[in-house]
Enzyme design. Sequence first.
Site, PDB file in Angstrom:
ATOM      1  CG  ASP A   8      -2.028   1.257   1.039  1.00 18.88           C
ATOM      2  OD1 ASP A   8      -2.894   0.899   0.399  1.00 18.88           O
ATOM      3  OD2 ASP A   8      -1.914   1.740   2.253  1.00 18.88           O
ATOM      4  CD  GLU A  68      -2.868   2.475  -3.574  1.00 21.98           C
ATOM      5  OE1 GLU A  68      -3.543   2.934  -4.103  1.00 21.98           O
ATOM      6  OE2 GLU A  68      -1.897   2.451  -2.484  1.00 21.98           O
TER       7      GLU A  68
END
Length: 439
Positions: free
Chosen positions: A147, A209
């Site tokens: 993330d 990401e």
Amino acid sequence: MELGADAIWLSPIYPSPNADFGYDVADYNGVDPVYGTLDDFDALVGATHEMGLRLLLDLVPCHTSIEHPWFRERPDLYFLADRPLNNWVAAFGGPAWSRDEVSGRWYLHSFFPEQPDLNWRNPEVPARMGDVIRGWLDRGADGFRLDAIDRLMKDPELRDDPPATVAPLLPLHPEHGVLEHTRSRNAPDIGEAVASLREAAGDAFLVGEVYLPAAGLAQYLPSLDAAFAFELLHAGFEPARMRAAIEAMHATGKAAWVLSNHDFSRLPNRVGRANDRAAAMLLLTLPGPAFIFQGDEIGMADGPGHNPPLDRHGRDAFRHPMQWDPSPNGGFSEATPWLPSVDPAQRNVADQTADRGSLLWLYRDLIALRRTLGEGIAFRDSPPGTLVYERGEHIVAINLGDEDRPGPEHRGIELATSAGAAADPALLPAHSGWIGRLT
Ligand code: TEU
């Protein structure tokens, strides 16, 4: 499994006060009791592997929850100061510095104030995150979605971000977008932080990401198996921009294709209901891994969300639960989900499984066929509104526009978005697509 997927990506499952729905982690080694226990996780890994699927977890290395014990016990793992040290703005708006009521000191947060950033320049942070990674791999996880890793390393001196002079390359919260994030994200040595994640992960699958266009990914890619192609997600379904985004991302050799996720409006809302089949064909005929957000395969659109909102950044409407059957809660859970089902009687997996012409079957057929497509991708120039590309011995033709267009030559259509799309072999009807053979 019936879909033909190779792997499942779980959003964060860790104990969390849910200021950001699991992306505020209070214990990296546990399972939040609302989902179950570590034993349940072990059983899930076992069942997943038995079905021939792999399991990816969502690792949130940039920040913890403010309720993570580290925040009180080890403030040196974070950025704490007697006053805000710069002009940085948080990704969801507002200043990136907040005052901690308990200590009276200020701390840095790239996202919500409940998500204090970890200081990756303290070697203990990568060391601890490495332990987390190894722990889950030992339990049987097969990899991670990493993330927000463009925030792992910031400017070592935490200098101000300059004002933005051009529109952001990918959409940003308007308050966040007034600055150019040259110091608060994406530091020149950020690759070292990503390399430490890779070192801990061994050869487990890592998809990053990184909210940057393809041109900004060079530092990250050596340590990743793949990075999400956000430039394509935000190409606005305009064929020329889409082609450029696909070519740029494909050239990196590490594209993870994605057209929707839990942060953005769902596919039918962004591409138009008329184009949901064409979007599926595009996503699943690109070379390399593709990620499908739960519900896309049955055409779920944005729902009503929640009143009052659960997510302060306005993403509830995109996150309604999967609809497995026509019952009022869509067969999602026996518990009451945070967000209700949207339209399980109109669209659900059971009904679409029984209907050979359904969107779900198109996803299945595309997933089966994509395994037979050749290496690489070669675009051809094509009429307005269309995308035409070769994948080895196959040619893919997609018309996203409102007008019928002539299609490229082929030696037989292998799969079409609908029966009508393949009715005339020389035609590419509006909002349709097909995959033809070249030999
Ligand atoms: O999103 C992080 C992120 O930087 C972007 O993809 C975000 O969508 C962008 O800034 C546009 O606003 C990830 C998660 O996907 C998201 O759900 C979390 O809220 C966030 O990290 C914080 O952990």
